[in-house]
Design a protein around this motif. Structure first.
Motif, PDB file in Angstrom:
ATOM      1  N   THR A 120       0.856  -1.382  -0.014  1.00  6.64           N
ATOM      2  CA  THR A 120      -0.071  -0.090  -0.013  1.00  6.64           C
ATOM      3  C   THR A 120       0.927   1.231  -0.033  1.00  6.64           C
ATOM      4  OG1 THR A 120       0.075  -0.073   2.510  1.00  6.64           O
ATOM      5  CG2 THR A 120      -1.876  -1.006   1.156  1.00  6.64           C
ATOM      6  N   ARG A 121       0.286   2.283  -0.639  1.00  6.44           N
ATOM      7  CA  ARG A 121       0.824   3.456  -0.329  1.00  6.44           C
ATOM      8  C   ARG A 121       0.030   4.727   0.112  1.00  6.44           C
ATOM      9  NH1 ARG A 121       2.014   5.106  -6.355  1.00  6.44           N
ATOM     10  NH2 ARG A 121       3.348   3.422  -6.459  1.00  6.44           N
ATOM     11  N   ASP A 146      -6.880  14.462   5.192  1.00  2.00           N
ATOM     12  CA  ASP A 146      -5.519  14.833   4.739  1.00  2.00           C
ATOM     13  C   ASP A 146      -4.761  13.840   4.311  1.00  2.00           C
ATOM     14  OD1 ASP A 146      -5.323  13.415   7.153  1.00  2.00           O
ATOM     15  OD2 ASP A 146      -3.820  14.560   7.880  1.00  2.00           O
ATOM     16  N   ARG A 147      -5.096  12.458   4.219  1.00  2.00           N
ATOM     17  CA  ARG A 147      -4.438  11.461   3.630  1.00  2.00           C
ATOM     18  C   ARG A 147      -5.390  10.428   3.086  1.00  2.00           C
ATOM     19  NH1 ARG A 147      -0.766   9.490   8.373  1.00  2.00           N
ATOM     20  NH2 ARG A 147      -2.705  10.216   9.537  1.00  2.00           N
ATOM     21  N   LEU A 148      -4.810   9.420   2.273  1.00  2.00           N
ATOM     22  CA  LEU A 148      -5.452   8.478   1.692  1.00  2.00           C
ATOM     23  C   LEU A 148      -4.522   7.205   1.569  1.00  2.00           C
ATOM     24  CD1 LEU A 148      -6.647   9.150  -2.057  1.00  2.00           C
ATOM     25  CD2 LEU A 148      -4.434   9.967  -0.931  1.00  2.00           C
ATOM     26  N   VAL A 149      -4.973   6.168   1.398  1.00  2.00           N
ATOM     27  CA  VAL A 149      -4.260   4.813   1.284  1.00  2.00           C
ATOM     28  C   VAL A 149      -4.713   4.173  -0.335  1.00  2.00           C
ATOM     29  CG1 VAL A 149      -3.636   2.634   2.111  1.00  2.00           C
ATOM     30  CG2 VAL A 149      -3.888   4.567   3.672  1.00  2.00           C
ATOM     31  N   SER A 150      -3.710   3.948  -1.101  1.00  2.00           N
ATOM     32  CA  SER A 150      -4.022   3.051  -2.182  1.00  2.00           C
ATOM     33  C   SER A 150      -3.513   1.767  -2.002  1.00  2.00           C
ATOM     34  CB  SER A 150      -3.105   3.733  -3.272  1.00  2.00           C
ATOM     35  OG  SER A 150      -4.001   4.861  -3.978  1.00  2.00           O
ATOM     36  N   SER A 151      -4.271   0.607  -2.112  1.00  2.00           N
ATOM     37  CA  SER A 151      -3.569  -0.716  -2.318  1.00  2.00           C
ATOM     38  C   SER A 151      -3.561  -0.886  -3.726  1.00  2.00           C
ATOM     39  CB  SER A 151      -4.881  -1.404  -1.980  1.00  2.00           C
ATOM     40  OG  SER A 151      -5.280  -1.290  -0.538  1.00  2.00           O
ATOM     41  N   PHE A 152      -2.717  -1.922  -3.857  1.00  2.00           N
ATOM     42  CA  PHE A 152      -2.454  -2.406  -5.298  1.00  2.00           C
ATOM     43  C   PHE A 152      -2.544  -4.062  -5.351  1.00  2.00           C
ATOM     44  CE2 PHE A 152      -0.025   1.392  -4.105  1.00  2.00           C
ATOM     45  CZ  PHE A 152       0.123   1.990  -5.175  1.00  2.00           C
ATOM     46  N   THR A 153      -3.602  -4.374  -6.143  1.00  2.00           N
ATOM     47  CA  THR A 153      -4.108  -5.775  -5.902  1.00  2.00           C
ATOM     48  C   THR A 153      -4.166  -6.455  -7.500  1.00  2.00           C
ATOM     49  OG1 THR A 153      -5.620  -4.845  -4.342  1.00  2.00           O
ATOM     50  CG2 THR A 153      -6.194  -7.184  -5.056  1.00  2.00           C
ATOM     51  N   PRO A 154      -2.920  -6.948  -7.689  1.00  2.00           N
ATOM     52  CA  PRO A 154      -3.019  -7.944  -9.043  1.00  2.00           C
ATOM     53  C   PRO A 154      -3.942  -9.345  -8.676  1.00  2.00           C
ATOM     54  CG  PRO A 154      -0.741  -7.289  -8.420  1.00  2.00           C
ATOM     55  CD  PRO A 154      -1.541  -7.016  -7.185  1.00  2.00           C
ATOM     56  N   VAL A 155      -4.527  -9.795  -9.410  1.00  2.00           N
ATOM     57  CA  VAL A 155      -5.099 -11.101  -9.365  1.00  2.00           C
ATOM     58  C   VAL A 155      -4.583 -12.195 -10.200  1.00  2.00           C
ATOM     59  CG1 VAL A 155      -7.202 -10.101  -8.129  1.00  2.00           C
ATOM     60  CG2 VAL A 155      -7.052 -10.449 -10.880  1.00  2.00           C
ATOM     61  N   ILE A 186     -23.387  -8.111 -10.066  1.00  2.00           N
ATOM     62  CA  ILE A 186     -22.291  -9.085 -10.254  1.00  2.00           C
ATOM     63  C   ILE A 186     -21.125  -8.477  -9.394  1.00  2.00           C
ATOM     64  CG2 ILE A 186     -22.856 -10.263 -12.390  1.00  2.00           C
ATOM     65  CD1 ILE A 186     -20.471  -8.590 -13.782  1.00  2.00           C
ATOM     66  N   PRO A 187     -20.147  -9.176  -8.934  1.00  2.00           N
ATOM     67  CA  PRO A 187     -18.830  -8.739  -8.105  1.00  2.00           C
ATOM     68  C   PRO A 187     -17.997  -8.008  -9.010  1.00  2.00           C
ATOM     69  CG  PRO A 187     -18.825 -11.141  -8.314  1.00  2.00           C
ATOM     70  CD  PRO A 187     -20.033 -10.506  -8.869  1.00  2.00           C
ATOM     71  N   PHE A 188     -17.083  -7.310  -8.403  1.00  2.00           N
ATOM     72  CA  PHE A 188     -15.784  -6.809  -9.283  1.00  2.00           C
ATOM     73  C   PHE A 188     -14.785  -6.449  -8.257  1.00  2.00           C
ATOM     74  CE2 PHE A 188     -15.277  -2.062  -8.677  1.00  2.00           C
ATOM     75  CZ  PHE A 188     -15.992  -1.949  -7.653  1.00  2.00           C
ATOM     76  N   THR A 189     -13.402  -6.552  -8.916  1.00  2.00           N
ATOM     77  CA  THR A 189     -12.250  -6.360  -8.153  1.00  2.00           C
ATOM     78  C   THR A 189     -11.815  -5.020  -9.022  1.00  2.00           C
ATOM     79  OG1 THR A 189     -10.285  -6.937  -7.625  1.00  2.00           O
ATOM     80  CG2 THR A 189     -11.053  -7.895  -9.456  1.00  2.00           C
ATOM     81  N   SER A 190     -11.334  -4.011  -8.150  1.00  2.00           N
ATOM     82  CA  SER A 190     -10.475  -2.923  -8.473  1.00  2.00           C
ATOM     83  C   SER A 190      -9.116  -2.668  -8.185  1.00  2.00           C
ATOM     84  CB  SER A 190     -11.675  -1.759  -7.966  1.00  2.00           C
ATOM     85  OG  SER A 190     -11.071  -0.784  -8.503  1.00  2.00           O
ATOM     86  N   TYR A 191      -8.343  -2.311  -8.534  1.00  2.00           N
ATOM     87  CA  TYR A 191      -6.939  -2.570  -8.310  1.00  2.00           C
ATOM     88  C   TYR A 191      -6.556  -1.762  -6.791  1.00  2.00           C
ATOM     89  CZ  TYR A 191      -2.002  -3.162  -9.735  1.00  2.00           C
ATOM     90  OH  TYR A 191      -0.746  -3.874  -9.852  1.00  2.00           O
ATOM     91  N   HIS A 192      -7.158  -0.783  -7.040  1.00  2.00           N
ATOM     92  CA  HIS A 192      -6.506   0.225  -5.917  1.00  2.00           C
ATOM     93  C   HIS A 192      -7.387   0.282  -4.593  1.00  2.00           C
ATOM     94  CE1 HIS A 192      -3.402   1.371  -8.223  1.00  2.00           C
ATOM     95  NE2 HIS A 192      -3.998   1.721  -9.223  1.00  2.00           N
ATOM     96  N   MET A 193      -8.540  -0.432  -4.620  1.00  2.00           N
ATOM     97  CA  MET A 193      -9.422  -0.554  -3.415  1.00  2.00           C
ATOM     98  C   MET A 193      -8.647  -1.196  -2.260  1.00  2.00           C
ATOM     99  SD  MET A 193     -13.229  -0.385  -4.745  1.00  2.00           S
ATOM    100  CE  MET A 193     -13.730   0.679  -6.231  1.00  2.00           C
TER     101      MET A 193
END
Ligand SMILES: [Zn+2]
Length: 323
Positions: free
Chosen positions: A59-60, A90-99, A289-296
């Motif tokens: 995460t970043r 003031d801040r946020l977190v990005s995840s990185f999620t390859p599948v 239907i479900p979805f996956t989103s890279y930065h969630m």
């Protein structure tokens, strides 16, 4: 009376048992060092007969959410939206999620994380693949959703491919845009440099697809232009189960869904990105239907509910995809 296990109780107890208070000393303090690790390496879920592994590349932490999401809004409105949703302003977190999708016949990896340039915070895909019980040479296909560094950074390390036996699939327009010499200067220069080291050398093993092009049977490309000129989402289908691998069409689990028309700084064509976001969110909520989103937030998979206040709401998956 509730049991109180404080130090005094422990010492009194040890005295009653005739033990030296020192005998209990190690148990009374937390001596484990902080791990400073990225957390869960992977999470597994099912889609019919397909098995999907979501990897935690890391995460970043970013500053000033209003400079990334809602850049066409008043900063105070972005802050109010964050606050209303229990998020810091003031801040946020990005995840990185390859599948990785295991179809039973092939292993298909979607994107490669940040690679060496992202470490130590991110760039952990290779070790997470091992933690999840795979070896890189088992990967048959690597799908590149688009050519931003956080998606292609892990494709190569020191000139060696992460997945040495794989073939590659990428949107035709995406490859054409990023491999062009015109990208070498200006705002695209940094990403274009990584394209030259990590994507172009794999060209001979690549299939270039348009809308509805297949990566393997059951997995087809969905146009999701705007974030980048040839950005593709991928529709995965097995039996009566479906999943959208959304990549970067919708990056914040609150701000992008609740306010799909808000512009995001990293979308190359902001109006086109809005159009794509609305089209895909509408499809996801209508088809349920479900979805996956890279930065969630990891494991970055859930559902979309159309909100009565306009916009949409992210519903994180619980056990729907375990069954
Ligand atoms: Zn991205």
């Amino acid at each position: 009376m509730p049991m109180q296990l404080d130090r005094r109780t422990l010492l009194a107890g040890s005295a009653a048992l005739g033990l030296s208070p020192l005998a209990l000393a190690p148990a009374a303090r937390a001596a484990a060092p902080l791990t400073n690790s990225v957390g869960a390496p992977y999470m597994r879920y099912k889609l019919g007969e397909f098995e999907i592994t979501a990897f935690n590349d890391g995460t970043r932490v970013g500053q000033n959410p209003e400079k990334t999401f809602g850049i066409n809004q008043k900063p105070e409105d972005v802050a109010a939206a964050a606050e209303a949703n229990f998020l810091p302003t003031d801040r946020l977190v990005s995840s990185f999620t390859p599948v990785l999708v295991n179809t039973g016949k092939e292993l298909v990896l979607f994107d490669s994380g940040n690679g060496a340039n992202g470490r130590p915070a991110t760039g952990h895909l290779a070790s997470q693949i091992a933690a999840a019980g795979f070896t890189p040479d088992q990967i048959d296909v690597v799908v590149i959703t688009h050519c931003h560094p956080d998606h292609i950074g892990g494709l190569m390390e020191n000139g060696a491919a992460l997945a040495p036996k794989a073939r590659y699939v990428i949107g035709e327009a995406e490859y054409a845009f990023w491999s062009s010499p015109d990208r070498a200067n200006g705002p695209t220069a940094n990403a274009a440099k990584i394209v030259q080291t990590n994507v172009v050398p794999l060209k001979d093993k690549m299939t270039f697809v348009k809308k509805d092009g297949e990566a393997v049977a059951g997995i087809r490309a969905v146009e999701a232009f705007g974030h980048t000129p040839g950005h593709m989402a991928w529709h995965v289908e097995n039996g009566d189960k479906r999943l959208l691998i959304g990549a970067d069409f919708c990056n914040h689990y609150v701000l992008s869904l609740r306010y799909p028309k808000w512009h995001a700084s990293f979308d190359a064509d902001k109006d086109k990105a809005v159009e794509t976001r609305l089209r895909l969110l509408d499809m996801l909520s209508a088809d349920r239907i479900p979805f996956t989103s890279y930065h969630m937030p990891f494991p970055a998979v859930g559902f979309v509910e159309k909100s009565t206040e306009g916009g949409y709401r992210f519903v994180p998956a619980s056990y729907q995809l375990m069954l």
